[in-house]
Design an enzyme around this catalytic site. Structure first.
Site, mmCIF file in Angstrom:
data_model
loop_
_atom_site.group_PDB
_atom_site.id
_atom_site.type_symbol
_atom_site.label_atom_id
_atom_site.label_comp_id
_atom_site.label_asym_id
_atom_site.label_seq_id
_atom_site.Cartn_x
_atom_site.Cartn_y
_atom_site.Cartn_z
ATOM 1 N N HIS A 113 12.109 -1.476 1.539
ATOM 2 C CA HIS A 113 11.999 -2.162 0.247
ATOM 3 C C HIS A 113 11.341 -1.273 -0.808
ATOM 4 O O HIS A 113 10.369 -0.577 -0.525
ATOM 5 C CB HIS A 113 11.181 -3.447 0.417
ATOM 6 C CG HIS A 113 11.393 -4.440 -0.669
ATOM 7 N ND1 HIS A 113 10.873 -4.274 -1.936
ATOM 8 C CD2 HIS A 113 12.077 -5.615 -0.694
ATOM 9 C CE1 HIS A 113 11.218 -5.307 -2.693
ATOM 10 N NE2 HIS A 113 11.954 -6.126 -1.974
ATOM 11 N N GLY A 170 -6.203 -0.359 -16.238
ATOM 12 C CA GLY A 170 -6.524 0.676 -15.269
ATOM 13 C C GLY A 170 -6.255 2.078 -15.784
ATOM 14 O O GLY A 170 -5.799 2.270 -16.913
ATOM 15 N N GLY A 230 -1.785 3.260 -4.914
ATOM 16 C CA GLY A 230 -0.627 3.235 -5.792
ATOM 17 C C GLY A 230 -0.880 2.467 -7.067
ATOM 18 O O GLY A 230 -1.968 2.505 -7.630
#
Length: 297
Positions: A81, A161, A170
């Site tokens: 995925h 962020g 990630g």
């Protein structure tokens, strides 16, 4: 009571001990109900579904983010995925006494908190800060490996962020959106190229169904392939429409459907629509399903 649904996806579907640690964040929490969770080894992905009072759900989700980012190392992750983060996506869906606008607020609150953990965050769907970020596929293009360069581009500065990829965790995408149905069709062929061709024809971006997103995936353990679909508006692109189009395209290659999969929940109306289609029931309504009359308001 105001209720919101949240369906966080984590990049871990093989280590069941880690799966349990993540889902434990949603158990025995006041005003939060863990509806379902489904780890998938081929996808190497965990999909969790919770419903409850917004602030309680937000607190549980953020707790799970802390746990997941501690135990998942994206630099070692492999799976069928598409993904870009340990906590890959966190969509909020309005349920009762809750609006899409409020879900956008929840998405921003969660996004800000995750950003403060040192993880880049992108808002998508109804929470998107620009038209280019509305489509998750476009946001996630390049996946984890490609994001180290992508994130440096001015147009892909995170909404929250640092503008620097987190090597271990990630990046994360957070959304507010309409009910999405994750519906997969498994084919009796191991040829991924066939599944890819079918997916490209069925999905909207390829000229197919307007509210269908689709990709072809390989199911190694089963020796099959899959057309994995997200139906982002079941009222305008029904399950039966997607299934029939996949069947029709599969005939081109001498391939048939083995079975289908439903990932997570779906609204009852989506099933009623499909039942009416396949059974050719004229004017079939939810109220004709006995159990719906037993549900208390």
């Amino acid at each position: 009571m105001k209720r919101v649904m949240c369906i966080p996806n984590y990049s871990e579907g093989r280590d069941l001990e880690k799966v349990e640690k993540i889902t434990e964040c949603f158990r025995a929490k006041e005003n939060v109900k863990l509806i379902d969770y489904q780890p998938d080894a081929d996808h190497n992905r965990l999909v969790v579904e919770v419903i409850g009072e917004p602030e309680a759900v937000i607190a549980a989700v953020l707790e799970s983010v802390k746990v997941a980012t501690e135990i998942i190392d994206m630099s070692k992750h492999e799976g069928a995925h598409p993904r870009m983060g340990a906590v890959d996506v966190i969509p909020f869906v309005p349920v009762t006494e809750c609006t899409t606008e409020e879900c956008v607020e929840y998405a921003n609150k969660v996004g800000k908190a995750i950003g403060e953990m040192g993880i880049p965050v992108y808002l998508y769907e109804d929470a998107a800060t620009s038209p280019d970020r509305k489509n998750l596929a476009k946001v996630r293009k390049g996946q984890y490996e490609g994001f180290f360069d992508k994130i440096k581009e001015p147009e892909w500065k995170p909404d929250y962020g640092p503008q620097e990829m987190n090597v271990k965790s990630g990046a994360t995408a957070v959304a507010a959106r309409f009910h999405l149905i994750a519906f997969n069709v498994n084919l009796n062929t191991s040829d991924l190229a066939i599944a890819d061709k079918i997916a490209k024809t069925v999905r909207h971006i390829g000229g197919g169904l307007r509210f269908c997103k689709a990709i072809g995936l390989e199911l190694e353990e089963k020796g099959q392939t899959q057309v994995s679909m997200n139906l982002v508006n079941f009222e305008k692109t029904a399950i039966y429409q997607a299934l029939e189009m996949v069947k029709s395209e599969a005939k081109r290659y001498g391939v048939t459907v083995v079975n289908t999969e439903l990932i997570g929940l779906l609204p009852l109306q989506a099933l009623v629509d499909s039942a009416a289609y396949y059974m050719q029931i004229d004017g079939f309504k939810q109220e004709q399903v006995l159990e719906t009359l037993l549900i208390e308001e």
